[in-house]
Design a protein around this motif. Structure first.
Motif, PDB file in Angstrom:
ATOM      1  N   ASN A 235      41.294  38.513  42.355  1.00  0.00           N
ATOM      2  CA  ASN A 235      40.285  37.674  41.724  1.00  0.00           C
ATOM      3  C   ASN A 235      40.620  36.188  41.928  1.00  0.00           C
ATOM      4  N   ASP A 236      41.291  35.869  43.025  1.00  0.00           N
ATOM      5  CA  ASP A 236      41.670  34.484  43.341  1.00  0.00           C
ATOM      6  C   ASP A 236      42.484  33.826  42.225  1.00  0.00           C
ATOM      7  N   PHE A 237      43.246  34.625  41.499  1.00  0.00           N
ATOM      8  CA  PHE A 237      44.100  34.128  40.415  1.00  0.00           C
ATOM      9  C   PHE A 237      43.298  33.425  39.321  1.00  0.00           C
ATOM     10  N   LYS A 238      42.076  33.886  39.106  1.00  0.00           N
ATOM     11  CA  LYS A 238      41.243  33.409  37.999  1.00  0.00           C
ATOM     12  C   LYS A 238      41.362  34.422  36.864  1.00  0.00           C
ATOM     13  N   PRO A 239      41.295  33.967  35.608  1.00  0.00           N
ATOM     14  CA  PRO A 239      41.365  34.918  34.500  1.00  0.00           C
ATOM     15  C   PRO A 239      40.111  35.784  34.479  1.00  0.00           C
ATOM     16  N   GLN A 240      40.284  37.057  34.265  1.00  0.00           N
ATOM     17  CA  GLN A 240      39.140  37.973  34.214  1.00  0.00           C
ATOM     18  C   GLN A 240      39.209  38.769  32.918  1.00  0.00           C
ATOM     19  N   LEU A 241      38.047  38.962  32.300  1.00  0.00           N
ATOM     20  CA  LEU A 241      37.956  39.650  31.019  1.00  0.00           C
ATOM     21  C   LEU A 241      37.845  41.156  31.213  1.00  0.00           C
ATOM     22  N   TRP A 242      38.618  41.918  30.425  1.00  0.00           N
ATOM     23  CA  TRP A 242      38.658  43.377  30.466  1.00  0.00           C
ATOM     24  C   TRP A 242      38.537  43.928  29.049  1.00  0.00           C
ATOM     25  N   ILE A 243      38.209  45.200  28.947  1.00  0.00           N
ATOM     26  CA  ILE A 243      38.215  45.907  27.669  1.00  0.00           C
ATOM     27  C   ILE A 243      38.922  47.242  27.854  1.00  0.00           C
ATOM     28  N   SER A 244      39.572  47.687  26.783  1.00  0.00           N
ATOM     29  CA  SER A 244      40.264  48.972  26.809  1.00  0.00           C
ATOM     30  C   SER A 244      40.309  49.543  25.407  1.00  0.00           C
ATOM     31  N   ASP A 245      40.388  50.869  25.320  1.00  0.00           N
ATOM     32  CA  ASP A 245      40.678  51.494  24.034  1.00  0.00           C
ATOM     33  C   ASP A 245      42.099  51.103  23.646  1.00  0.00           C
ATOM     34  N   ALA A 246      42.376  51.052  22.327  1.00  0.00           N
ATOM     35  CA  ALA A 246      43.691  50.556  21.924  1.00  0.00           C
ATOM     36  C   ALA A 246      44.218  51.165  20.634  1.00  0.00           C
ATOM     37  N   THR A 247      43.812  52.401  20.298  1.00  0.00           N
ATOM     38  CA  THR A 247      44.447  53.057  19.155  1.00  0.00           C
ATOM     39  C   THR A 247      45.755  53.668  19.638  1.00  0.00           C
ATOM     40  N   ALA A 248      46.580  54.122  18.727  1.00  0.00           N
ATOM     41  CA  ALA A 248      47.879  54.689  19.095  1.00  0.00           C
ATOM     42  C   ALA A 248      47.761  55.792  20.139  1.00  0.00           C
ATOM     43  N   ASN A 249      46.721  56.613  20.037  1.00  0.00           N
ATOM     44  CA  ASN A 249      46.560  57.745  20.962  1.00  0.00           C
ATOM     45  C   ASN A 249      45.663  57.459  22.157  1.00  0.00           C
ATOM     46  N   THR A 250      45.008  56.282  22.177  1.00  0.00           N
ATOM     47  CA  THR A 250      44.053  56.004  23.266  1.00  0.00           C
ATOM     48  C   THR A 250      44.371  54.744  24.048  1.00  0.00           C
ATOM     49  N   ILE A 251      45.533  54.179  23.859  1.00  0.00           N
ATOM     50  CA  ILE A 251      45.891  52.930  24.537  1.00  0.00           C
ATOM     51  C   ILE A 251      45.661  53.055  26.038  1.00  0.00           C
ATOM     52  N   GLY A 252      44.873  52.141  26.574  1.00  0.00           N
ATOM     53  CA  GLY A 252      44.615  52.103  28.014  1.00  0.00           C
ATOM     54  C   GLY A 252      43.444  52.951  28.487  1.00  0.00           C
ATOM     55  N   ASN A 253      42.899  53.807  27.627  1.00  0.00           N
ATOM     56  CA  ASN A 253      41.752  54.628  28.030  1.00  0.00           C
ATOM     57  C   ASN A 253      40.497  53.762  28.158  1.00  0.00           C
ATOM     58  N   ASN A 254      39.585  54.190  29.011  1.00  0.00           N
ATOM     59  CA  ASN A 254      38.294  53.514  29.202  1.00  0.00           C
ATOM     60  C   ASN A 254      38.440  52.041  29.566  1.00  0.00           C
ATOM     61  N   ARG A 255      39.489  51.705  30.272  1.00  0.00           N
ATOM     62  CA  ARG A 255      39.754  50.324  30.695  1.00  0.00           C
ATOM     63  C   ARG A 255      38.775  49.945  31.801  1.00  0.00           C
ATOM     64  N   ARG A 256      38.109  48.801  31.608  1.00  0.00           N
ATOM     65  CA  ARG A 256      37.180  48.336  32.641  1.00  0.00           C
ATOM     66  C   ARG A 256      36.999  46.820  32.554  1.00  0.00           C
ATOM     67  N   SER A 257      36.680  46.235  33.688  1.00  0.00           N
ATOM     68  CA  SER A 257      36.406  44.807  33.749  1.00  0.00           C
ATOM     69  C   SER A 257      35.036  44.532  33.140  1.00  0.00           C
ATOM     70  N   LEU A 258      34.931  43.412  32.443  1.00  0.00           N
ATOM     71  CA  LEU A 258      33.642  42.984  31.906  1.00  0.00           C
ATOM     72  C   LEU A 258      32.927  42.040  32.862  1.00  0.00           C
ATOM     73  N   GLY A 259      33.560  41.711  33.977  1.00  0.00           N
ATOM     74  CA  GLY A 259      32.906  40.930  35.022  1.00  0.00           C
ATOM     75  C   GLY A 259      32.690  39.469  34.704  1.00  0.00           C
ATOM     76  N   LEU A 260      33.519  38.897  33.825  1.00  0.00           N
ATOM     77  CA  LEU A 260      33.428  37.472  33.522  1.00  0.00           C
ATOM     78  C   LEU A 260      34.788  36.827  33.725  1.00  0.00           C
ATOM     79  N   ASP A 261      34.783  35.655  34.332  1.00  0.00           N
ATOM     80  CA  ASP A 261      36.018  34.915  34.566  1.00  0.00           C
ATOM     81  C   ASP A 261      36.247  33.927  33.420  1.00  0.00           C
ATOM     82  N   THR A 262      37.034  34.359  32.449  1.00  0.00           N
ATOM     83  CA  THR A 262      37.392  33.519  31.308  1.00  0.00           C
ATOM     84  C   THR A 262      38.629  34.100  30.642  1.00  0.00           C
ATOM     85  N   TRP A 263      39.152  33.388  29.672  1.00  0.00           N
ATOM     86  CA  TRP A 263      40.311  33.834  28.914  1.00  0.00           C
ATOM     87  C   TRP A 263      39.859  34.514  27.625  1.00  0.00           C
TER      88      TRP A 263
END
Length: 163
Positions: free
Chosen positions: A48-76
């Motif tokens: 991503n040319d070293f630009k910050p990219q926004l992502w989302i992921s599940d984050a409960t104790a049993n689901t950490i990292g599941n359904n991880r996907r980019s939101l397609g926006l370059d921001t912090w």
């Protein structure tokens, strides 16, 4: 982990060690959803040319990292605020140069646009191009969900946008 991936480790309130989450970049900045079952985060990498990219992921104790996907926006992630467990508002720079993720101060004079993001569908809506070419920090939503407030990092004044 390597040049384009990092491992994020989660520690519980009682010092429990939870599963780690593999993320697609460096400079992990995260925000928990109001119910704590999701995390919005930003990272940068060479793809991503070293630009910050926004992502989302599940984050409960049993689901950490599941359904991880980019939101397609370059921001912090720290330029975002949750209005509900399924909706966030983010200040997104109108443009970012290559390498902006390496030094966020490079974006101090780049005006931001405000987006609404539906975290369930991934739909993004451009809500505002604030007058005055503001570089936004401290984006918050009021309890009634009818306006956003933010600070412009260049003049430290507070501004309000009706929703």
């Amino acid at each position: 982990k390597d040049l384009n991936r990092s491992e994020g480790y989660f520690i519980g309130l009682n010092n429990e060690n939870f599963k780690y989450m593999l993320v697609e970049g460096k400079d992990f900045r995260g925000q928990w959803s109001p119910t704590g079952d999701k995390m919005v985060y930003s990272v940068y990498n060479s793809a991503n040319d070293f630009k910050p990219q926004l992502w989302i992921s599940d984050a409960t104790a049993n689901t950490i990292g599941n359904n991880r996907r980019s939101l397609g926006l370059d921001t912090w992630a720290d330029k975002c605020t949750f209005s509900s467990n399924s909706k966030i508002y983010c200040a997104v720079p109108s443009s970012l140069p290559v390498g902006a993720g390496l030094n966020d101060q490079i974006a101090n004079n780049i005006p931001d646009q405000i987006y609404e993001i539906n975290l369930e569908t991934g739909a993004k809506t451009l809500l505002a191009n604030p007058d005055g070419r503001h570089t936004i920090s401290n984006l918050i939503i009021n309890e009634g969900l009818n306006y956003l407030m933010f600070t412009d990092i260049n003049n430290n004044k507070i501004y309000k946008i009706n929703l």
